[in-house]
Design an enzyme around this catalytic site. Structure first.
Site, short mmCIF file in Angstrom:
data_model
loop_
_atom_site.label_atom_id
_atom_site.label_comp_id
_atom_site.label_asym_id
_atom_site.label_seq_id
_atom_site.Cartn_x
_atom_site.Cartn_y
_atom_site.Cartn_z
N HIS A 88 -36.13 -23.84 100.23
CA HIS A 88 -35.53 -24.33 99.02
C HIS A 88 -36.51 -25.15 98.30
CE1 HIS A 88 -35.05 -27.94 101.90
NE2 HIS A 88 -35.11 -28.64 100.86
N ASP A 104 -17.94 -21.92 92.82
CA ASP A 104 -16.59 -22.35 93.47
C ASP A 104 -16.40 -23.72 93.53
OD1 ASP A 104 -17.47 -21.24 96.73
OD2 ASP A 104 -17.76 -23.15 95.67
N ALA A 105 -15.14 -24.19 93.96
CA ALA A 105 -14.40 -25.28 93.72
C ALA A 105 -15.10 -26.10 94.89
CB ALA A 105 -13.04 -25.32 94.10
N THR A 107 -18.49 -25.42 96.25
CA THR A 107 -19.99 -25.95 95.86
C THR A 107 -19.80 -26.97 94.75
OG1 THR A 107 -20.43 -23.83 96.83
CG2 THR A 107 -22.09 -25.00 95.26
N ASN A 140 -9.11 -20.81 91.44
CA ASN A 140 -7.71 -20.51 91.19
C ASN A 140 -7.15 -21.64 89.98
OD1 ASN A 140 -4.73 -21.63 91.69
ND2 ASN A 140 -4.82 -19.36 92.06
N CYS A 173 -5.04 -13.43 92.50
CA CYS A 173 -3.70 -13.73 93.20
C CYS A 173 -2.51 -13.72 92.38
CB CYS A 173 -3.98 -15.20 93.63
SG CYS A 173 -4.23 -16.30 92.27
C1 PCO Z 1 -12.18 -11.89 90.02
C2 PCO Z 1 -12.30 -11.93 88.40
C3 PCO Z 1 -13.62 -11.76 88.18
C4 PCO Z 1 -11.69 -10.50 88.20
O1 PCO Z 1 -11.31 -10.60 86.86
C5 PCO Z 1 -11.40 -12.90 88.05
O2 PCO Z 1 -10.02 -12.93 88.66
C6 PCO Z 1 -11.92 -14.25 88.35
O3 PCO Z 1 -13.05 -14.79 87.96
N1 PCO Z 1 -11.34 -14.81 89.45
C7 PCO Z 1 -11.93 -16.13 89.76
C8 PCO Z 1 -10.85 -17.09 90.17
C9 PCO Z 1 -10.70 -17.31 91.49
O4 PCO Z 1 -11.49 -17.42 92.14
N2 PCO Z 1 -9.54 -17.19 91.97
C10 PCO Z 1 -9.22 -17.27 93.24
C11 PCO Z 1 -7.82 -17.00 93.61
S1 PCO Z 1 -6.75 -16.38 92.31
#
Ligand code: PCO
Length: 201
Positions: A88, A104-105, A107, A140, A173
């Site tokens: 690192h 992501d949430a 990290t 999400n 989702c």
């Molecule tokens: C995957 C992509 C790029 C398709 O266009 C888009 O949906 C996106 O950035 N999703 C990230 C949001 C996520 O992590 N949702 C998790 C649960 S809904």
């Protein structure tokens, strides 16, 4: 096994390529990693290396990522004794710019509070704040709207990191709303803009 860590960057010279380190975490947006790397490699003068979290591996195939890809095991395989490289630290020296896409949430929360329990968060925790760090939140909509998110994104911006904001989409989702990672084109354009500002390419 010969250490694969890039040698610590010497004083950057105009001869060498501009080193972009891409961090990828466990949002479904990590499925865009191959496309993102491919578009970054189209920028002349750029060299790209990837650091992945374990969860991110779920969303892409390493054979679709044509650059060196480091994960947590590499840190431990390389360091056996005091004279061995610390991955690192080598990576923080090698990189001229760090792009975390997607962030992501999980990290995001770790970085905002200084938790460094894997290779990527250790690179971030040791990051040289004179170098640009760009982050692309992706989660999400319900997670995005939780009050913690604004606090933690605000903390990262207070550190001097640059947000490439998420966008509103119909998510995988089925939810419709904010939380989708910025489009790859937007991300690449931002990297170009930062490199140009810094005379990087
Ligand atoms: C995957 C992509 C790029 C398709 O266009 C888009 O949906 C996106 O950035 N999703 C990230 C949001 C996520 O992590 N949702 C998790 C649960 S809904």
């Amino acid at each position: 096994m010969e250490p694969r860590a890039p040698c610590p960057a010497a004083i950057p010279s105009t001869e060498r390529k501009f080193h972009v380190l891409v961090g990828v975490t466990g949002s479904v947006a990590a499925l865009k990693l191959p496309l993102l790397v491919s578009k970054l490699l189209d920028i002349p003068g750029l060299e790209v290396t990837v650091v992945t979290t374990e969860r991110a591996k779920h969303f892409y195939s390493p054979q679709d990522v044509p650059v060196t890809l480091y994960s947590d095991a590499d840190e431990w395989e390389m360091w056996k004794r005091r004279s061995d490289p610390v991955l690192h630290i080598d990576l923080r020296r090698w990189a001229d710019l760090l792009l975390v896409a997607p962030l992501d949430a999980n990290t995001l929360g770790k970085v905002a509070s200084g938790i460094c329990d894997n290779l990527l968060t250790c690179v971030i925790r040791a990051w040289d704040l004179s170098k640009p760090l760009l982050f692309c939140p992706a989660m999400n909509t319900a997670m995005w709207e939780h009050p913690l998110t604004a606090q933690q994104v605000g903390q990262l911006k207070a550190f001097g990191y640059m947000e490439i904001p998420c966008v509103s989409k119909k998510l995988v989702c089925g939810d419709q709303g904010l939380g989708a990672m910025a489009e790859v084109e937007t991300i690449v354009d931002k990297v170009k803009e930062v490199l140009f500002q810094r005379g990087g390419i």
